[in-house]
Design an enzyme around this catalytic site. Structure first.
Site, PDB file in Angstrom:
ATOM      1  N   LYS A  24     -14.980  33.739 -25.945  1.00 15.34           N
ATOM      2  CA  LYS A  24     -15.447  33.336 -27.279  1.00 15.34           C
ATOM      3  C   LYS A  24     -15.491  31.804 -27.406  1.00 15.34           C
ATOM      4  O   LYS A  24     -16.427  31.241 -27.928  1.00 15.34           O
ATOM      5  CB  LYS A  24     -14.523  33.978 -28.319  1.00 15.34           C
ATOM      6  N   GLY A  77      -1.610  31.933 -32.771  1.00 11.01           N
ATOM      7  CA  GLY A  77      -1.192  32.978 -33.700  1.00 11.01           C
ATOM      8  C   GLY A  77      -2.381  33.525 -34.479  1.00 11.01           C
ATOM      9  O   GLY A  77      -3.519  33.412 -34.032  1.00 11.01           O
ATOM     10  N   ALA A  78      -2.081  34.146 -35.653  1.00 11.14           N
ATOM     11  CA  ALA A  78      -3.103  34.859 -36.445  1.00 11.14           C
ATOM     12  C   ALA A  78      -3.838  35.824 -35.510  1.00 11.14           C
ATOM     13  O   ALA A  78      -5.067  35.811 -35.403  1.00 11.14           O
ATOM     14  CB  ALA A  78      -4.064  33.878 -37.119  1.00 11.14           C
ATOM     15  N   SER A 131      -9.764  34.055 -35.534  1.00 15.34           N
ATOM     16  CA  SER A 131      -8.738  33.922 -36.578  1.00 15.34           C
ATOM     17  C   SER A 131      -9.333  33.301 -37.835  1.00 15.34           C
ATOM     18  O   SER A 131      -8.817  33.487 -38.930  1.00 15.34           O
ATOM     19  CB  SER A 131      -7.594  33.040 -36.086  1.00 15.34           C
ATOM     20  N   MET A 158     -14.780  38.241 -32.881  1.00 14.49           N
ATOM     21  CA  MET A 158     -13.486  38.157 -33.571  1.00 14.49           C
ATOM     22  C   MET A 158     -12.948  36.737 -33.467  1.00 14.49           C
ATOM     23  O   MET A 158     -13.022  36.111 -32.420  1.00 14.49           O
ATOM     24  CB  MET A 158     -12.498  39.141 -32.973  1.00 14.49           C
ATOM     25  N   ASP A 217      -7.673  41.563 -32.487  1.00 15.82           N
ATOM     26  CA  ASP A 217      -7.919  42.392 -31.298  1.00 15.82           C
ATOM     27  C   ASP A 217      -8.377  41.593 -30.087  1.00 15.82           C
ATOM     28  O   ASP A 217      -8.156  42.012 -28.945  1.00 15.82           O
ATOM     29  CB  ASP A 217      -8.960  43.463 -31.614  1.00 15.82           C
ATOM     30  N   GLY A 218      -9.034  40.448 -30.342  1.00 15.80           N
ATOM     31  CA  GLY A 218      -9.452  39.598 -29.223  1.00 15.80           C
ATOM     32  C   GLY A 218      -8.244  39.145 -28.420  1.00 15.80           C
ATOM     33  O   GLY A 218      -8.228  39.224 -27.188  1.00 15.80           O
ATOM     34  N   HIS A 219      -7.189  38.685 -29.136  1.00 18.47           N
ATOM     35  CA  HIS A 219      -5.971  38.252 -28.436  1.00 18.47           C
ATOM     36  C   HIS A 219      -5.307  39.441 -27.732  1.00 18.47           C
ATOM     37  O   HIS A 219      -4.829  39.322 -26.603  1.00 18.47           O
ATOM     38  CB  HIS A 219      -4.958  37.661 -29.428  1.00 18.47           C
ATOM     39  N   GLY A 266     -10.157  33.744 -23.790  1.00 15.70           N
ATOM     40  CA  GLY A 266     -11.336  34.483 -24.247  1.00 15.70           C
ATOM     41  C   GLY A 266     -12.607  33.676 -23.998  1.00 15.70           C
ATOM     42  O   GLY A 266     -12.611  32.450 -24.120  1.00 15.70           O
TER      43      GLY A 266
END
Ligand code: PAF
Length: 283
Positions: A154, A35-36, A191, A189, A39-41, A152
């Site tokens: 990330k 959650g939270a 959370s 990005m 834009d990455g998600h 991602g």
């Protein structure tokens, strides 16, 4: 008007809904999240949709990947805002089990990992983390029997760990890595960026800038050791408490002696105030 995706909270309804989608010959992608959403998600969702896949977004803040001193209690929980963000994205369903559904009474199993999960990066600073991630991701793959899972880049070590885990356990879900989405100033990005004070937020892009500069130095022929040492100095001088800045083999995450041992991935983790940031890029 865009429609809020339906939220499923029990396994029987999840299975029934997914069977109905599969009955229409659809291929399914899961986008695992806590959650939270940012834009990455949403980029992961869009990537799956562009591939013509039906999309399940899971939202579950997984207790087993947090150590007792970490931020499980304060991790941002923003279900209403998350659903609003997903409304415009054509998501087919949101899988949001509670902890009792995910870990019913008597649950004792945990996936044990080696290889990229013990590379001496995140695992050194968060020894409990990948066992918890792999176990919940394994469960999400089993619960949804998704054809694809979008992760991602990330969280690069996580991406390598779950890719290996899905292959090693012969799971039908194929993991797809999606490039990191960055703010205009280069900050990846996350959370957890909401934890940054205004001043820390201004400092945070130093991580990405430094990796870019290390990468340029390596390509210009500077030694790995020298380029990384300079990078660590820059990051520390900006006020970070650095956990690691490393160059590793991009697939295995094994240590390398020079960029000739590549493909090379630069990976960094550092604390700014109380916020721990991680990032990585191709060297
Ligand atoms: O990357 C995350 O948000 C989490 O580690 C994941 C993959 C959803 C597992 O809880």
């Amino acid at each position: 008007m865009s429609k809020r995706p339906s939220v499923v909270r029990t396994l029987p309804i999840l299975h029934r809904t997914l069977d109905a989608l599969r009955g229409r010959k659809a291929k399914i992608a899961i986008v695992p999240t806590m959650g939270a959403l940012h834009d990455g998600h949403l980029t992961l969702v869009r990537n799956a949709r562009r591939r013509g896949l039906k999309v399940v977004v899971s939202i579950f803040v997984n207790p087993t990947q947090f150590a007792p001193h970490e931020d499980f209690g304060s991790y941002p929980r923003t279900l209403n805002e998350d659903l609003q963000k997903l409304s415009a994205e054509g998501v087919d369903l949101v899988w949001a089990p509670n902890a009792h559904v995910m870990y019913p009474e008597g649950f004792v199993t945990r996936i044990a990992l080696e290889g990229p999960a013990v590379a001496g990066l995140e695992d050194t600073y968060r020894p409990h983390f990948f066992g918890g991630v792999a176990t919940v991701v394994g469960k999400l793959f089993a619960q949804t029997r998704a054809d694809f899972a979008m992760f991602g880049e990330k969280d690069y070590q996580q991406l390598k760990v779950v890719t290996r885990m899905a292959k090693d356990l012969d799971l039908r879900t194929k993991v797809i890595g999606v490039p990191t989405v960055r703010e205009k100033d280069g900050l990846a990005m996350s959370s957890r960026n909401v934890y940054l004070s205004a001043e820390e937020r201004r400092t945070a892009p130093v991580l990405h800038r430094t990796m870019k500069s290390v990468s340029a130095k390596l390509r210009a022929g500077e030694s790995l050791e020298a380029a990384l040492a300079e990078g660590r100095e820059t990051i520390a001088a900006a006020g970070f408490a650095i956990d690691y800045l490393e160059a590793r083999h991009a697939e295995t995450l094994a240590k390398i002696g020079s960029i000739k041992d590549g493909p090379v991935r630069l990976l960094v983790a550092a604390k700014l105030g109380r916020t721990r940031l991680i990032d990585n890029m191709k060297a």
